[in-house]
Enzyme design. Structure first.
Site, mmCIF file in Angstrom:
data_model
loop_
_atom_site.group_PDB
_atom_site.id
_atom_site.type_symbol
_atom_site.label_atom_id
_atom_site.label_comp_id
_atom_site.label_asym_id
_atom_site.label_seq_id
_atom_site.Cartn_x
_atom_site.Cartn_y
_atom_site.Cartn_z
ATOM 1 N N SER A 211 -0.393 5.351 -2.470
ATOM 2 C CA SER A 211 -0.680 3.937 -2.245
ATOM 3 C C SER A 211 -0.914 3.725 -0.761
ATOM 4 O O SER A 211 -0.679 4.618 0.054
ATOM 5 C CB SER A 211 0.499 3.085 -2.688
ATOM 6 O OG SER A 211 1.571 3.281 -1.788
ATOM 7 N N LYS A 212 -1.373 2.543 -0.434
ATOM 8 C CA LYS A 212 -1.644 2.221 0.966
ATOM 9 C C LYS A 212 -0.412 2.423 1.828
ATOM 10 O O LYS A 212 -0.510 2.747 3.006
ATOM 11 C CB LYS A 212 -2.111 0.767 1.083
ATOM 12 C CG LYS A 212 -3.565 0.634 0.759
ATOM 13 C CD LYS A 212 -4.120 -0.679 1.275
ATOM 14 C CE LYS A 212 -5.561 -0.837 0.826
ATOM 15 N NZ LYS A 212 -5.826 -2.095 0.177
#
Ligand code: GLU
Length: 445
Positions: A211-212
């Site tokens: 994920s970011k």
């Protein structure tokens, strides 16, 4: 043999994700290997979150990787349009058919609900084998449209895959649980079911979903950080695909030849920055001087490093190449080659750790005079090394005392290619200018 048609179907609600790039790549490899067609379809039914800039970012990212497609929103094709927002009529017709045949009914408001007999749906996934899901697990009937002109993802995907004659749906594992619904819609519409292959999730180094927060997920950020497209492509191919030997490096064409769905693993694939860096370094080392120069140009420009002497630039880049892992490092490492190199390093940096200012200044003066004596012809790395080392030893000046300030005077850095190589690249005139500049830093000591 069937005519393979595969697609990648990104939603332009964000920048191109590395996972989507991997999905695109696997589809493209299969299409190229089998002489099939690779299609891009933009799933922009979410009107609020879909943006033109994301669409551009997605296509630009896929182009940067070197992927090519046969049909898509930018180039058209026989089965378009390739943006779902432009295909409403096709969905309306399918919804109307389901309503007319009593396979769907109006739900709350204008919604349309697919009517589902309780049953176990079984399908074969090329990666995961047989998958069985009972319709009770999601409550049977489900919504397929908000209205006759506003289909949900499930309906649009199924209708488009049929309309575009998709034979193999290769997509991320996050869609595995949707497949049952897609098959039910296909059956209700009288469509055949394509082959399915769900690719393993990308994980971060802690084995959580990438994920970011845990890593950079936007493909083009890797370009901007100085990764090479061929390295990125090679690395993405190995995220979930195993060539079943120890081979690590593949060109695009070699991947086309070697790729197969049977080598795709079920287990999540860890996105390792460390591994990516080592792959990038490998590809960076393979570039010819001209390729290196071409690839570095945007980064040199960004760093404000310009030189009118292309040969000098090529030589400097080649000299720094063995130590560089990214084009960004490389660009900042060759700062010393710039025409307008400011030489604004600290004076103290000129003094070797076992030396002092007075000695350094004297040795720089002697070095300046010595360099003057050496002919242009002898200004090669090998000759300079031979002449200067002999001279330093004869005069008993100490190699550290003499060569350290020479390196700093020429590059302003502690770490650089050897001073003889740097001197030969800069040439006699520029070496003289930089040595004087170094001396001046000591003032009237
Ligand atoms: N639009 C979906 C996504 O971006 C892909 C759907 C599919 O490949 O079937 O995840």
């Amino acid at each position: 043999m069937i005519n393979i048609r595969v697609r990648v179907a990104p939603s332009p609600t964000g920048n191109l994700h590395v996972g989507t790039a991997r999905t695109a790549l696997f589809n493209e490899l299969l299409a190229r290997q089998q002489g099939g067609k690779f299609i891009i379809r933009l799933e922009d039914t979410d009107k609020e979150r879909s943006k033109k800039e994301f669409e551009e970012n997605i296509l630009e990212g896929l182009r940067w990787l070197g992927l090519t497609w046969d049909e898509g929103p930018d180039i058209g094709g026989d089965f378009g349009p390739y943006r779902q927002s432009e295909r409403t009529a096709v969905y309306t017709a399918a919804l109307q058919q389901l309503l007319d045949q009593g396979k769907a009914k109006k739900g709350e408001g204008e919604t349309i609900v697919l009517l589902v007999e309780p049953q176990e749906v079984v399908f074969k996934d090329e990666v995961r084998g047989e998958v069985k899901v009972h319709t009770d697990s999601f409550g049977g009937n489900f919504i397929i449209a908000r209205s006759l002109t506003d289909p949900l993802f499930h309906l649009a995907v199924v209708v488009d895959d049929e309309a575009m004659k998709i034979t193999h749906v290769i997509r991320g594992e996050d869609h595995l649980h949707n497949t049952v619904k897609h098959i039910l819609i296909q059956r209700a519409l009288g469509y055949a079911t394509p082959s399915y292959a769900h690719l393993p999730l990308l994980l971060d180094e802690k084995r959580a979903k990438l994920s970011k927060r845990s890593g950079e997920t936007s493909l083009l950020v890797y370009r901007d950080r100085g990764y090479l497209p061929e390295a990125m492509l090679n690395y993405l191919a190995l995220l979930g695909w195993n060539p079943k030997n120890d081979r690590e490096f593949f060109s695009h064409q070699e991947l086309v030849e070697a790729f197969n769905l049977s080598g795709v693993q079920k287990a999540g694939a860890v996105f390792s920055m460390h591994k990516l860096d080592s792959v990038n370094k490998y590809y960076l080392q393979k570039l010819s001087p001209q390729e290196l120069c071409l690839a570095s140009l945007p980064f040199l420009e960004k760093a404000g490093i310009t030189t009118s002497d292309t040969q000098r630039l090529e030589q400097a880049l080649t000299a720094e190449q063995p130590r560089a892992a990214h084009l960004t490092d490389l660009a900042s490492a060759v700062e010393w080659v710039a025409d307008s190199w400011p030489g604004n390093y600290e004076t103290a940096l000129l003094i070797w750790k076992k030396s002092d200012a007075a000695t350094t200044k004297t040795l720089l003066e002697k070095m300046t005079a010595k360099m003057q004596e050496i002919s242009e012809e002898k200004f090669t790395e090998n000759d300079l090394e031979k002449i200067l080392l002999e001279w330093i030893d004869e005069e008993d000046m100490g190699r550290g005392d003499t060569l350290w300030p020479l390196r700093v005077a020429l590059t302003g850095r502690k770490h650089s290619p050897g001073p003889f190589e740097v001197a030969s690249i800069l040439g006699k005139g520029e070496v003289a200018r930089r040595l004087l500049l170094a001396q001046e830093k000591f003032g009237s000591l």
